[in-house]
Design a protein around this motif. Structure first.
Motif, PDB file in Angstrom:
ATOM      1  N   ALA A 186      15.815  78.867  32.085  1.00 33.46           N
ATOM      2  CA  ALA A 186      15.896  77.978  33.240  1.00 33.46           C
ATOM      3  C   ALA A 186      16.560  76.656  32.861  1.00 33.46           C
ATOM      4  O   ALA A 186      17.361  76.106  33.634  1.00 33.46           O
ATOM      5  CB  ALA A 186      14.503  77.724  33.806  1.00 33.46           C
ATOM      6  N   ARG A 187      16.248  76.147  31.665  1.00 36.09           N
ATOM      7  CA  ARG A 187      16.888  74.903  31.210  1.00 36.09           C
ATOM      8  C   ARG A 187      18.385  75.101  30.997  1.00 36.09           C
ATOM      9  O   ARG A 187      19.188  74.197  31.253  1.00 36.09           O
ATOM     10  CB  ARG A 187      16.234  74.433  29.914  1.00 36.09           C
ATOM     11  N   GLU A 188      18.770  76.287  30.550  1.00 34.72           N
ATOM     12  CA  GLU A 188      20.198  76.571  30.366  1.00 34.72           C
ATOM     13  C   GLU A 188      20.925  76.664  31.709  1.00 34.72           C
ATOM     14  O   GLU A 188      22.113  76.343  31.806  1.00 34.72           O
ATOM     15  CB  GLU A 188      20.368  77.869  29.595  1.00 34.72           C
ATOM     16  N   ALA A 189      20.232  77.120  32.755  1.00 34.50           N
ATOM     17  CA  ALA A 189      20.871  77.309  34.058  1.00 34.50           C
ATOM     18  C   ALA A 189      21.061  75.998  34.809  1.00 34.50           C
ATOM     19  O   ALA A 189      22.040  75.851  35.565  1.00 34.50           O
ATOM     20  CB  ALA A 189      20.042  78.273  34.908  1.00 34.50           C
ATOM     21  N   GLN A 190      20.165  75.049  34.634  1.00 37.85           N
ATOM     22  CA  GLN A 190      20.201  73.820  35.434  1.00 37.85           C
ATOM     23  C   GLN A 190      21.513  73.044  35.329  1.00 37.85           C
ATOM     24  O   GLN A 190      22.088  72.661  36.354  1.00 37.85           O
ATOM     25  CB  GLN A 190      19.015  72.924  35.061  1.00 37.85           C
ATOM     26  N   PRO A 191      22.062  72.775  34.133  1.00 36.70           N
ATOM     27  CA  PRO A 191      23.315  71.992  34.075  1.00 36.70           C
ATOM     28  C   PRO A 191      24.556  72.766  34.497  1.00 36.70           C
ATOM     29  O   PRO A 191      25.623  72.170  34.662  1.00 36.70           O
ATOM     30  CB  PRO A 191      23.401  71.583  32.593  1.00 36.70           C
ATOM     31  N   LEU A 192      24.436  74.084  34.663  1.00 35.21           N
ATOM     32  CA  LEU A 192      25.620  74.873  35.016  1.00 35.21           C
ATOM     33  C   LEU A 192      26.079  74.599  36.441  1.00 35.21           C
ATOM     34  O   LEU A 192      27.295  74.651  36.724  1.00 35.21           O
ATOM     35  CB  LEU A 192      25.311  76.364  34.854  1.00 35.21           C
ATOM     36  N   THR A 236      17.437  86.221  43.360  1.00 30.67           N
ATOM     37  CA  THR A 236      18.182  85.238  44.164  1.00 30.67           C
ATOM     38  C   THR A 236      19.143  84.449  43.287  1.00 30.67           C
ATOM     39  O   THR A 236      20.276  84.156  43.690  1.00 30.67           O
ATOM     40  CB  THR A 236      17.209  84.275  44.873  1.00 30.67           C
ATOM     41  N   LEU A 237      18.691  84.095  42.100  1.00 32.79           N
ATOM     42  CA  LEU A 237      19.555  83.371  41.163  1.00 32.79           C
ATOM     43  C   LEU A 237      20.801  84.191  40.842  1.00 32.79           C
ATOM     44  O   LEU A 237      21.917  83.665  40.792  1.00 32.79           O
ATOM     45  CB  LEU A 237      18.766  83.073  39.887  1.00 32.79           C
ATOM     46  N   GLY A 238      20.616  85.498  40.651  1.00 37.72           N
ATOM     47  CA  GLY A 238      21.763  86.349  40.356  1.00 37.72           C
ATOM     48  C   GLY A 238      22.690  86.518  41.542  1.00 37.72           C
ATOM     49  O   GLY A 238      23.915  86.573  41.385  1.00 37.72           O
ATOM     50  N   SER A 239      22.122  86.598  42.765  1.00 41.18           N
ATOM     51  CA  SER A 239      22.961  86.770  43.947  1.00 41.18           C
ATOM     52  C   SER A 239      23.800  85.532  44.242  1.00 41.18           C
ATOM     53  O   SER A 239      24.875  85.634  44.837  1.00 41.18           O
ATOM     54  CB  SER A 239      22.091  87.105  45.159  1.00 41.18           C
ATOM     55  N   LYS A 240      23.327  84.356  43.836  1.00 39.61           N
ATOM     56  CA  LYS A 240      24.078  83.113  44.045  1.00 39.61           C
ATOM     57  C   LYS A 240      25.002  82.788  42.880  1.00 39.61           C
ATOM     58  O   LYS A 240      25.694  81.779  42.913  1.00 39.61           O
ATOM     59  CB  LYS A 240      23.114  81.950  44.253  1.00 39.61           C
ATOM     60  N   SER A 241      24.981  83.623  41.880  1.00 33.32           N
ATOM     61  CA  SER A 241      25.756  83.336  40.682  1.00 33.32           C
ATOM     62  C   SER A 241      27.253  83.342  40.969  1.00 33.32           C
ATOM     63  O   SER A 241      27.759  84.218  41.676  1.00 33.32           O
ATOM     64  CB  SER A 241      25.435  84.367  39.596  1.00 33.32           C
ATOM     65  N   GLU A 286      28.168  83.162  32.965  1.00 33.91           N
ATOM     66  CA  GLU A 286      27.039  82.600  32.235  1.00 33.91           C
ATOM     67  C   GLU A 286      25.766  82.621  33.073  1.00 33.91           C
ATOM     68  O   GLU A 286      24.687  82.969  32.581  1.00 33.91           O
ATOM     69  CB  GLU A 286      27.360  81.166  31.792  1.00 33.91           C
ATOM     70  N   LEU A 287      25.902  82.252  34.344  1.00 32.45           N
ATOM     71  CA  LEU A 287      24.743  82.255  35.225  1.00 32.45           C
ATOM     72  C   LEU A 287      24.269  83.694  35.492  1.00 32.45           C
ATOM     73  O   LEU A 287      23.070  83.952  35.606  1.00 32.45           O
ATOM     74  CB  LEU A 287      25.072  81.553  36.537  1.00 32.45           C
ATOM     75  N   THR A 288      25.215  84.620  35.585  1.00 31.30           N
ATOM     76  CA  THR A 288      24.852  86.025  35.747  1.00 31.30           C
ATOM     77  C   THR A 288      24.097  86.531  34.532  1.00 31.30           C
ATOM     78  O   THR A 288      23.096  87.259  34.652  1.00 31.30           O
ATOM     79  CB  THR A 288      26.112  86.878  35.972  1.00 31.30           C
ATOM     80  N   ARG A 289      24.557  86.142  33.344  1.00 27.07           N
ATOM     81  CA  ARG A 289      23.860  86.546  32.112  1.00 27.07           C
ATOM     82  C   ARG A 289      22.429  86.011  32.092  1.00 27.07           C
ATOM     83  O   ARG A 289      21.493  86.727  31.726  1.00 27.07           O
ATOM     84  CB  ARG A 289      24.611  86.022  30.894  1.00 27.07           C
ATOM     85  N   ILE A 290      22.261  84.764  32.498  1.00 26.51           N
ATOM     86  CA  ILE A 290      20.933  84.165  32.517  1.00 26.51           C
ATOM     87  C   ILE A 290      20.023  84.920  33.481  1.00 26.51           C
ATOM     88  O   ILE A 290      18.859  85.207  33.177  1.00 26.51           O
ATOM     89  CB  ILE A 290      21.018  82.672  32.903  1.00 26.51           C
TER      90      ILE A 290
END
Length: 305
Positions: A173-179, A273-278, A282-286
Protein backbone atom coordinates in the motif's frame (compact mmCIF):
# COMPACT_ATOMS: atom_id res chain seq x y z
CA UNK A 1 -6.61 -14.24 24.73
CA UNK A 2 -5.25 -16.80 22.29
CA UNK A 3 -6.38 -17.51 18.74
CA UNK A 4 -7.43 -21.13 18.22
CA UNK A 5 -7.25 -23.33 15.15
CA UNK A 6 -10.15 -25.65 14.37
CA UNK A 7 -7.68 -28.45 13.61
CA UNK A 8 -6.39 -30.51 16.51
CA UNK A 9 -5.82 -33.96 17.97
CA UNK A 10 -5.29 -35.43 21.46
CA UNK A 11 -5.52 -38.83 23.11
CA UNK A 12 -5.02 -40.31 26.60
CA UNK A 13 -5.77 -43.35 28.76
CA UNK A 14 -6.96 -43.89 32.31
CA UNK A 15 -5.41 -46.82 34.17
CA UNK A 16 -7.64 -47.82 37.07
CA UNK A 17 -6.18 -48.60 40.53
CA UNK A 18 -5.61 -52.23 41.55
CA UNK A 19 -7.62 -53.94 44.30
CA UNK A 20 -6.28 -56.08 47.18
CA UNK A 21 -5.70 -59.06 44.90
CA UNK A 22 -3.63 -57.05 42.44
CA UNK A 23 -6.33 -57.05 39.80
CA UNK A 24 -7.49 -53.77 38.29
CA UNK A 25 -10.60 -52.56 40.04
CA UNK A 26 -11.33 -50.20 37.13
CA UNK A 27 -10.79 -51.16 33.45
CA UNK A 28 -8.39 -49.17 31.32
CA UNK A 29 -10.27 -46.39 29.50
CA UNK A 30 -9.08 -44.73 26.31
CA UNK A 31 -10.24 -41.58 24.54
CA UNK A 32 -9.19 -39.47 21.57
CA UNK A 33 -10.51 -36.18 20.19
CA UNK A 34 -9.80 -34.93 16.69
CA UNK A 35 -11.26 -32.07 14.67
CA UNK A 36 -11.22 -30.38 11.27
CA UNK A 37 -12.78 -27.20 9.87
CA UNK A 38 -16.51 -26.53 9.99
CA UNK A 39 -18.74 -23.47 9.90
CA UNK A 40 -20.37 -24.54 13.17
CA UNK A 41 -19.67 -26.86 16.10
CA UNK A 42 -20.42 -30.41 14.93
CA UNK A 43 -19.86 -33.11 17.58
CA UNK A 44 -19.76 -36.82 16.71
CA UNK A 45 -19.27 -39.63 19.26
CA UNK A 46 -18.01 -43.16 18.63
CA UNK A 47 -18.29 -45.17 21.85
CA UNK A 48 -19.18 -48.67 22.96
CA UNK A 49 -22.65 -49.28 24.37
CA UNK A 50 -21.40 -49.31 27.99
CA UNK A 51 -20.17 -45.72 27.63
CA UNK A 52 -23.14 -44.25 25.74
CA UNK A 53 -24.72 -42.95 28.92
CA UNK A 54 -21.86 -40.45 29.28
CA UNK A 55 -22.49 -38.82 25.90
CA UNK A 56 -24.78 -35.97 27.14
CA UNK A 57 -22.24 -34.97 29.80
CA UNK A 58 -19.42 -35.14 27.25
CA UNK A 59 -21.40 -33.04 24.80
CA UNK A 60 -21.92 -30.38 27.47
CA UNK A 61 -18.24 -30.48 28.46
CA UNK A 62 -17.01 -29.98 24.89
CA UNK A 63 -19.65 -27.37 24.05
CA UNK A 64 -18.42 -25.18 26.90
CA UNK A 65 -14.84 -25.14 25.56
CA UNK A 66 -15.24 -25.31 21.77
CA UNK A 67 -17.04 -22.91 19.44
CA UNK A 68 -16.51 -24.24 15.92
CA UNK A 69 -15.18 -27.32 14.15
CA UNK A 70 -16.18 -30.83 13.13
CA UNK A 71 -15.14 -32.72 16.28
CA UNK A 72 -14.99 -36.51 16.58
CA UNK A 73 -14.77 -38.11 20.03
CA UNK A 74 -13.87 -41.79 20.32
CA UNK A 75 -13.90 -43.64 23.67
CA UNK A 76 -13.26 -47.28 24.42
CA UNK A 77 -12.51 -49.83 27.14
CA UNK A 78 -9.22 -51.67 26.68
CA UNK A 79 -9.64 -55.39 25.91
CA UNK A 80 -13.20 -55.04 24.63
CA UNK A 81 -14.33 -55.35 21.07
CA UNK A 82 -16.56 -52.86 19.33
CA UNK A 83 -19.58 -54.87 20.48
CA UNK A 84 -18.62 -54.23 24.10
CA UNK A 85 -17.24 -57.74 24.79
CA UNK A 86 -13.89 -58.07 26.46
CA UNK A 87 -11.22 -60.75 26.07
CA UNK A 88 -11.57 -63.28 28.94
CA UNK A 89 -8.47 -63.97 31.00
CA UNK A 90 -6.96 -67.50 31.29
CA UNK A 91 -7.89 -67.58 34.99
CA UNK A 92 -11.56 -66.92 34.21
CA UNK A 93 -11.60 -69.59 31.51
CA UNK A 94 -9.91 -72.09 33.82
CA UNK A 95 -12.48 -71.40 36.53
CA UNK A 96 -15.39 -71.96 34.14
CA UNK A 97 -13.87 -75.16 32.78
CA UNK A 98 -13.42 -76.40 36.36
CA UNK A 99 -17.07 -75.71 37.11
CA UNK A 100 -18.06 -77.46 33.90
CA UNK A 101 -16.02 -80.56 34.82
CA UNK A 102 -17.70 -80.67 38.26
CA UNK A 103 -21.16 -80.49 36.67
CA UNK A 104 -20.35 -83.12 34.04
CA UNK A 105 -19.05 -85.42 36.79
CA UNK A 106 -22.40 -85.09 38.57
CA UNK A 107 -24.51 -85.05 35.39
CA UNK A 108 -22.68 -86.84 32.50
CA UNK A 109 -25.32 -85.90 29.90
CA UNK A 110 -24.88 -82.14 30.48
CA UNK A 111 -24.03 -80.14 27.32
CA UNK A 112 -20.53 -78.65 27.20
CA UNK A 113 -20.11 -74.85 26.99
CA UNK A 114 -19.72 -73.30 23.54
CA UNK A 115 -17.33 -70.45 22.69
CA UNK A 116 -20.23 -67.98 22.52
CA UNK A 117 -21.46 -69.08 25.95
CA UNK A 118 -17.98 -68.72 27.44
CA UNK A 119 -17.68 -65.17 26.09
CA UNK A 120 -21.13 -64.31 27.38
CA UNK A 121 -20.43 -65.71 30.84
CA UNK A 122 -17.06 -63.99 31.22
CA UNK A 123 -18.61 -60.68 30.16
CA UNK A 124 -21.30 -61.07 32.80
CA UNK A 125 -18.79 -62.10 35.45
CA UNK A 126 -16.96 -58.75 35.35
CA UNK A 127 -19.64 -56.13 35.38
CA UNK A 128 -18.50 -52.57 34.79
CA UNK A 129 -17.76 -50.61 37.98
CA UNK A 130 -20.31 -48.04 39.09
CA UNK A 131 -17.75 -45.20 38.92
CA UNK A 132 -16.89 -45.85 35.28
CA UNK A 133 -18.70 -42.80 33.89
CA UNK A 134 -17.12 -40.48 36.45
CA UNK A 135 -13.67 -41.73 35.47
CA UNK A 136 -14.53 -41.32 31.80
CA UNK A 137 -15.47 -37.67 32.40
CA UNK A 138 -12.21 -37.13 34.27
CA UNK A 139 -10.33 -38.65 31.35
CA UNK A 140 -12.34 -36.47 28.94
CA UNK A 141 -11.26 -33.33 30.83
CA UNK A 142 -7.61 -34.38 30.53
CA UNK A 143 -7.90 -35.11 26.81
CA UNK A 144 -9.85 -31.90 26.22
CA UNK A 145 -7.17 -29.80 27.92
CA UNK A 146 -4.52 -31.38 25.70
CA UNK A 147 -6.75 -30.96 22.65
CA UNK A 148 -7.37 -27.26 23.32
CA UNK A 149 -3.64 -26.79 23.88
CA UNK A 150 -2.91 -28.34 20.47
CA UNK A 151 -5.46 -26.02 18.82
CA UNK A 152 -3.94 -23.04 20.61
CA UNK A 153 -0.42 -23.86 19.36
CA UNK A 154 -1.70 -24.27 15.81
CA UNK A 155 -3.67 -21.04 16.18
CA UNK A 156 -0.54 -19.15 17.23
CA UNK A 157 1.26 -20.36 14.13
CA UNK A 158 -1.62 -19.19 11.94
CA UNK A 159 -1.78 -15.83 13.74
CA UNK A 160 1.96 -15.25 13.17
CA UNK A 161 1.49 -16.02 9.48
CA UNK A 162 -1.45 -13.60 9.22
CA UNK A 163 0.48 -10.80 10.93
CA UNK A 164 3.35 -11.33 8.50
CA UNK A 165 0.96 -11.03 5.54
CA UNK A 166 -0.50 -7.85 7.04
CA UNK A 167 2.99 -6.37 7.16
CA UNK A 168 3.54 -7.19 3.48
CA UNK A 169 0.17 -5.70 2.49
CA UNK A 170 0.99 -2.45 4.28
CA UNK A 171 4.30 -2.28 2.42
CA UNK A 172 2.51 -2.73 -0.94
CA UNK A 173 0.00 0.00 0.00
CA UNK A 174 2.88 2.38 0.76
CA UNK A 175 4.39 1.59 -2.64
CA UNK A 176 1.07 2.35 -4.38
CA UNK A 177 0.37 5.73 -2.77
CA UNK A 178 3.07 7.85 -4.54
CA UNK A 179 2.33 6.26 -7.92
CA UNK A 180 -0.98 8.13 -8.42
CA UNK A 181 0.41 11.73 -8.40
CA UNK A 182 3.22 10.59 -10.68
CA UNK A 183 0.76 9.06 -13.14
CA UNK A 184 -1.39 12.21 -13.13
CA UNK A 185 1.65 14.42 -13.82
CA UNK A 186 2.81 12.11 -16.61
CA UNK A 187 -0.66 12.10 -18.18
CA UNK A 188 -0.85 15.92 -18.04
CA UNK A 189 2.55 16.30 -19.69
CA UNK A 190 1.66 13.67 -22.28
CA UNK A 191 -1.51 15.60 -23.18
CA UNK A 192 0.39 18.88 -23.50
CA UNK A 193 3.00 17.28 -25.75
CA UNK A 194 0.37 15.74 -28.01
CA UNK A 195 -1.58 19.01 -28.11
CA UNK A 196 1.54 20.97 -29.08
CA UNK A 197 2.26 18.46 -31.82
CA UNK A 198 -1.27 18.90 -33.11
CA UNK A 199 -0.91 22.71 -32.97
CA UNK A 200 2.36 22.53 -34.87
CA UNK A 201 0.75 20.45 -37.57
CA UNK A 202 -2.23 22.85 -37.67
CA UNK A 203 0.00 25.92 -38.03
CA UNK A 204 1.83 24.31 -40.91
CA UNK A 205 -1.51 23.76 -42.61
CA UNK A 206 -2.67 27.33 -41.95
CA UNK A 207 -5.03 26.52 -39.04
CA UNK A 208 -5.46 29.41 -36.55
CA UNK A 209 -3.22 29.01 -33.47
CA UNK A 210 -4.57 28.66 -29.92
CA UNK A 211 -3.11 30.53 -26.94
CA UNK A 212 -0.75 28.83 -24.51
CA UNK A 213 -3.22 29.54 -21.68
CA UNK A 214 -5.95 27.68 -23.51
CA UNK A 215 -3.67 24.71 -24.00
CA UNK A 216 -2.66 24.70 -20.33
CA UNK A 217 -6.30 24.98 -19.23
CA UNK A 218 -7.37 22.10 -21.45
CA UNK A 219 -4.42 20.01 -20.24
CA UNK A 220 -5.37 20.71 -16.64
CA UNK A 221 -8.98 19.68 -17.28
CA UNK A 222 -7.87 16.44 -18.96
CA UNK A 223 -5.41 15.69 -16.16
CA UNK A 224 -8.11 16.32 -13.54
CA UNK A 225 -10.53 13.94 -15.25
CA UNK A 226 -7.78 11.35 -15.50
CA UNK A 227 -6.89 11.78 -11.83
CA UNK A 228 -10.50 11.25 -10.79
CA UNK A 229 -10.71 8.13 -12.92
CA UNK A 230 -7.59 6.48 -11.49
CA UNK A 231 -7.77 7.80 -7.91
CA UNK A 232 -7.39 4.92 -5.47
CA UNK A 233 -6.93 6.95 -2.30
CA UNK A 234 -10.32 5.83 -1.01
CA UNK A 235 -9.53 2.17 -1.68
CA UNK A 236 -6.15 2.44 0.05
CA UNK A 237 -7.76 4.15 3.04
CA UNK A 238 -10.38 1.40 3.39
CA UNK A 239 -7.74 -1.27 2.90
CA UNK A 240 -5.62 0.21 5.69
CA UNK A 241 -8.69 0.36 7.93
CA UNK A 242 -9.38 -3.34 7.32
CA UNK A 243 -5.74 -4.19 8.07
CA UNK A 244 -5.90 -2.34 11.38
CA UNK A 245 -9.09 -4.18 12.36
CA UNK A 246 -7.69 -7.58 11.37
CA UNK A 247 -4.58 -6.99 13.46
CA UNK A 248 -6.73 -5.90 16.42
CA UNK A 249 -8.85 -9.05 16.22
CA UNK A 250 -5.83 -11.34 15.98
CA UNK A 251 -4.23 -9.76 19.04
CA UNK A 252 -7.55 -9.81 20.91
CA UNK A 253 -8.00 -13.55 20.24
CA UNK A 254 -11.02 -15.71 20.98
CA UNK A 255 -13.53 -16.93 18.42
CA UNK A 256 -12.69 -14.38 15.71
CA UNK A 257 -12.66 -16.68 12.66
CA UNK A 258 -16.00 -15.56 11.16
CA UNK A 259 -15.25 -11.84 11.54
CA UNK A 260 -11.80 -12.29 10.03
CA UNK A 261 -13.31 -14.18 7.10
CA UNK A 262 -15.63 -11.23 6.38
CA UNK A 263 -12.76 -8.73 6.57
CA UNK A 264 -10.67 -10.84 4.19
CA UNK A 265 -13.51 -10.61 1.66
CA UNK A 266 -13.47 -6.83 2.02
CA UNK A 267 -9.70 -6.76 1.51
CA UNK A 268 -10.12 -8.74 -1.69
CA UNK A 269 -12.75 -6.27 -2.90
CA UNK A 270 -10.42 -3.30 -2.39
CA UNK A 271 -7.52 -5.07 -4.12
CA UNK A 272 -9.78 -5.85 -7.10
CA UNK A 273 -10.87 -2.22 -7.36
CA UNK A 274 -7.24 -1.13 -7.18
CA UNK A 275 -6.44 -3.41 -10.10
CA UNK A 276 -9.42 -2.25 -12.17
CA UNK A 277 -8.31 1.39 -11.79
CA UNK A 278 -4.72 0.59 -12.60
CA UNK A 279 -3.15 2.59 -15.43
CA UNK A 280 0.42 1.35 -15.08
CA UNK A 281 2.22 -1.98 -14.93
CA UNK A 282 3.60 -1.16 -11.50
CA UNK A 283 0.18 -0.55 -10.01
CA UNK A 284 -1.12 -3.72 -11.67
CA UNK A 285 1.76 -5.68 -10.14
CA UNK A 286 0.95 -4.28 -6.70
CA UNK A 287 -2.70 -5.26 -7.09
CA UNK A 288 -1.79 -8.82 -8.12
CA UNK A 289 0.68 -9.19 -5.24
CA UNK A 290 -1.98 -7.96 -2.84
CA UNK A 291 -4.51 -10.51 -4.09
CA UNK A 292 -1.99 -13.34 -3.72
CA UNK A 293 -1.33 -12.38 -0.09
CA UNK A 294 -5.03 -11.94 0.64
CA UNK A 295 -5.81 -15.37 -0.82
CA UNK A 296 -3.15 -16.91 1.42
CA UNK A 297 -4.77 -15.19 4.39
CA UNK A 298 -8.24 -16.37 3.37
CA UNK A 299 -7.12 -20.02 3.28
CA UNK A 300 -5.63 -19.81 6.77
CA UNK A 301 -8.44 -17.75 8.32
CA UNK A 302 -10.84 -20.57 7.43
CA UNK A 303 -8.87 -22.74 9.86
CA UNK A 304 -9.49 -20.38 12.81
CA UNK A 305 -12.21 -20.95 15.37
Amino acid sequence: MAVYSMTGYATAQYNGPADETGREAMPVLGMEIRSVNSRFLDLAFKMSDELRGTEPALRELLGARLKRGKVEVRAWIEGRTESGLRTPSPAELQRLVGLQDSIVAWHPKATLLSVAELIQLTSRQQALPSGLHDHLLTLAQTVLDSFVGAREREGKRLADMLLDRLKQLRQLAREAQPLIPELVAQQRQRFIDRWNEALGAGNAAGTPNLSTDAVQERALAEATAFAIRIDVAEELTRLDSHLVEIERLIKKGGDVGKRLDFLIQELHREANTLGSKSSSLELTRISVDMKVLIEQMREQVQNLE
